[in-house]
Design a protein around this motif. Structure first.
Motif, PDB file in Angstrom:
ATOM      1  N   HIS A   1       0.808  -1.219   0.000  1.00 52.52           N
ATOM      2  CA  HIS A   1       0.000   0.000   0.000  1.00 52.52           C
ATOM      3  C   HIS A   1       0.843   1.273   0.000  1.00 52.52           C
ATOM      4  N   TYR A   2       2.179   1.120  -0.024  1.00 56.42           N
ATOM      5  CA  TYR A   2       3.047   2.285  -0.159  1.00 56.42           C
ATOM      6  C   TYR A   2       3.460   2.560  -1.605  1.00 56.42           C
ATOM      7  N   VAL A   3       2.889   1.837  -2.539  1.00 60.35           N
ATOM      8  CA  VAL A   3       3.224   2.097  -3.944  1.00 60.35           C
ATOM      9  C   VAL A   3       2.881   3.539  -4.307  1.00 60.35           C
ATOM     10  N   GLY A   4       1.744   4.019  -3.825  1.00 56.54           N
ATOM     11  CA  GLY A   4       1.372   5.415  -4.079  1.00 56.54           C
ATOM     12  C   GLY A   4       2.389   6.384  -3.516  1.00 56.54           C
ATOM     13  N   TYR A   5       2.960   6.031  -2.375  1.00 54.54           N
ATOM     14  CA  TYR A   5       4.011   6.850  -1.764  1.00 54.54           C
ATOM     15  C   TYR A   5       5.223   6.922  -2.687  1.00 54.54           C
TER      16      TYR A   5
END
Length: 334
Positions: free
Chosen positions: A71-75
């Motif tokens: 879920h840190y891909v957007g980061y």
């Protein structure tokens, strides 16, 4: 991805060879930031569980891998790492949940399209079960499962070794400290930016100092200035070092939760900055005497300034850092 480069690659390569390690596994938040340039929320929260891992092979540092929650891909789309190879794991089922629940509103989402493109370009498409699983599988895929590997988190190393019994685990903490003795240009840049912000915050607080004002008001000015420029105080207390205990002014350390005092004429106050900017901590202080300082106080100020001058005389390429302490203590004796 990004050209931001905190890690000193030549020194890392040399130190891995000097220590005889085939790879380095960094899991401590400070190591992750240094090795990859990535600051995730779980590392900022200071969770005791490892959430992100960077694997750096001695044979080719450019083939390093960032193991990070899906879920840190957007980061990473907004603040990318220099590391191209990414391995994903599923934190609390969050990523699986997103992929399993249809959302028609996402059909035209630019973020979703970019996220999917990132996963296709930088990962093998697999989302592993947990941080141990992704570390184990990545070490295997890099051919390091029977190698001599330095970990900065021996708890993680213990779990990984259960799955990879032929792995030779070493403590990598000292080597990491050794590597970071020589800062990169990007590190120095962020340090200078953070120090400039801290200096401004202290100057704004000092400008408001007068008899009758409360320390909490100065701390508020200090915090707001930091926030306006993207920095935060390291401690809840904000502005450090002045405290009152049973009506007596004391030079606070870190042990007193309440540091609100009312400033008085004829008193010296130490304003201590502890702030964080882009993951790097700044530390510095200023002393302020309210009113006309006595001669004895000015003598102390001169002695401190002479000590700083002695320190600066030692800050030259090739000098032993131990000379700083020896020179200052010698100056003090004289």
């Amino acid at each position: 991805m990004s050209n931001r480069n905190y890690i000193n690659k030549p020194r890392t390569r040399q130190k891995l060879a000097d220590y005889g390690f085939d790879a380095l596994v960094g899991a401590d938040p400070r190591s992750v930031l240094y090795l990859s340039g990535v600051r995730t929320f779980d590392t900022q929260w200071g969770l005791p569980e490892t959430g992100t891992v960077v694997i750096v092979p001695e044979s080719d540092i450019e083939q390093s891998t960032l193991c990070i929650s899906a879920h840190y891909v957007g980061y990473l789309l907004q603040e990318p790492s220099w590391i191209d190879n990414v391995a994903l794991w599923d934190w609390f089922g969050y990523h699986t949940f997103l992929n399993s629940v249809p959302d028609q509103g996402d059909a035209q989402s630019i973020l979703v399209k970019d996220r999917d493109a990132f996963i296709e370009r930088h990962t093998n498409g697999v989302v592993y079960d947990n941080i141990v699983d992704v570390t184990v599988k990545t070490l295997q895929s890099m051919g390091l499962d029977k190698s001599r590997v330095a970990f900065d988190d021996l708890r993680l190393a213990g779990y990984v070794k259960r799955e990879l019994p032929d792995l030779r685990v070493e403590d990598g903490h000292d080597m990491l400290m050794d590597i970071q003795k020589c800062s990169t240009a990007d590190e120095i840049k962020v340090m200078v930016e953070g120090t400039s912000i801290a200096q401004l915050a202290l100057e704004n607080a000092i400008a408001a100092m007068k008899p009758g004002i409360k320390w909490s008001e100065l701390a508020h000015i200090y915090r707001v200035t930091l926030a306006e420029h993207g920095a935060v105080p390291t401690t809840d207390k904000g502005l450090m070092w002045a405290s009152e205990y049973k009506g007596e002014l004391v030079v606070d350390n870190f042990y007193m939760p309440d540091n609100d005092v009312t400033l008085k004429e004829g008193q010296v106050y130490i304003l201590e900055n502890y702030s964080i900017y882009k993951g790097y901590t700044n530390d510095g202080s200023r002393s302020v005497f309210l009113g006309e300082p006595p001669a004895e106080y000015l003598k102390v100020v001169d002695a401190v300034m002479h000590s700083y001058e002695a320190i600066e005389s030692c800050l030259r390429p090739g000098e032993d850092s131990g000379r700083v302490y020896q020179t200052v203590m010698g100056d003090r004796k004289s």
